[in-house]
Design an enzyme around this catalytic site. Structure first.
Site, mmCIF file in Angstrom:
data_model
loop_
_atom_site.group_PDB
_atom_site.id
_atom_site.type_symbol
_atom_site.label_atom_id
_atom_site.label_comp_id
_atom_site.label_asym_id
_atom_site.label_seq_id
_atom_site.Cartn_x
_atom_site.Cartn_y
_atom_site.Cartn_z
ATOM 1 N N GLN A 25 -42.592 7.030 29.278
ATOM 2 C CA GLN A 25 -43.639 7.660 30.164
ATOM 3 C C GLN A 25 -43.737 9.181 29.843
ATOM 4 O OE1 GLN A 25 -44.571 6.163 33.909
ATOM 5 N NE2 GLN A 25 -46.137 7.298 34.378
ATOM 6 N N LYS A 122 -49.198 -3.504 14.356
ATOM 7 C CA LYS A 122 -49.336 -4.502 15.675
ATOM 8 C C LYS A 122 -50.364 -3.784 16.223
ATOM 9 C CE LYS A 122 -45.816 -3.146 19.023
ATOM 10 N NZ LYS A 122 -45.307 -2.174 18.441
ATOM 11 N N ASP A 148 -34.905 -0.478 16.114
ATOM 12 C CA ASP A 148 -35.659 -0.012 17.320
ATOM 13 C C ASP A 148 -34.788 0.678 18.167
ATOM 14 O OD1 ASP A 148 -38.032 0.792 18.400
ATOM 15 O OD2 ASP A 148 -38.862 -0.960 18.885
#
Length: 243
Positions: A25, A122, A148
């Site tokens: 965030q 994606k 990742d």
């Protein structure tokens, strides 16, 4: 703990935070009234009296700019890279699960004897859901190594593994730093086309994750210990990653 150290007259306080919470965030989504929680957490840490922060694989490098104190963002890549070398994969292609991770995957591929690179395109219709659309690159007959920084519900990871197998990949292995593994992630991984998930111990594994035969955990303790020593002795931290 920081407040207790300050009240005990500590000369300097360094917070070692292997996984920086709320790191995803880091901006406000368009046209929404949302908190930029990564900035809020940065303010809280600084206000508590921390003089320096040590963390591993920030989700977005710009989070370092949220702090007015020095931030050492070290990478788990030496640990993951060493393990990949030990496995001696043949006909390997390094795969980025999305466009945002291309730089990370490219750097890993370069250090693995200039292995080939593939990218999964994606679309994410809503939070924590993703749909694999297309694979850019050649994966048929190859060992696919997914790279990742974190795995959460494992939805993206499992769909990526299935897509790679559908395109002819012979083996799919994922090397990921932070194992959040929330919700039904462990069950998803156990039922997926993924052959193995290799993670670090920046986050402790649950009992279910430790019992999953497809999940293997590596330690970043030595990496953090050397970084802490360098910070204490005021030596270079960046030289850990310079060949």
């Amino acid at each position: 703990m920081v407040d207790a150290c300050r009240r005990a007259s500590a000369a300097r306080i360094t917070a070692v935070v292997p996984y920086f919470g709320y790191s995803r965030q880091d901006r406000r989504p368009r046209a929404t009234r949302s908190a930029i929680t990564a900035k809020l957490v940065a303010n809280m840490i600084s206000s508590a009296g921390v003089d320096r922060l040590l963390t591993v694989d920030l989700h977005a490098d710009q989070i370092m700019g949220f702090f007015d104190i020095p931030v050492d963002n070290v990478y788990a890549s030496p640990v993951l890279l060493g393990e990949a070398w030990k496995q001696g994969y043949r006909d390997m292609v390094v795969v980025s699960p999305d466009a945002g991770g291309v730089a990370r995957a490219r750097a890993m591929a370069k250090r693995l004897d200039d292995a080939e690179l593939a990218i999964i395109d994606k679309r994410r219709p809503r939070a924590n859901e993703s749909k694999v659309m297309n694979i850019i690159g050649e994966v048929a007959g190859k060992t696919c190594v997914l790279i990742d920084d974190m795995v959460d519900t494992a939805g993206t990871l499992c769909q990526a593994a299935q897509a790679l197998k559908d395109e002819g990949g012979t083996k799919v292995v994922a090397y990921i730093t932070h194992p959040l593994l929330s919700g039904k992630a462990v069950q998803n991984i156990a039922r997926s086309a993924l052959d193995e998930l290799v993670v670090t111990d920046t986050i402790p594994l649950s009992d279910a994750a430790r019992g999953c035969a497809r999940i293997r955990q590596l330690s970043v303790a030595a990496l953090l210990a050397e970084t802490i020593r360098r910070i204490r002795d005021e030596e270079s931290v960046s030289s850990l990653y310079v060949e």
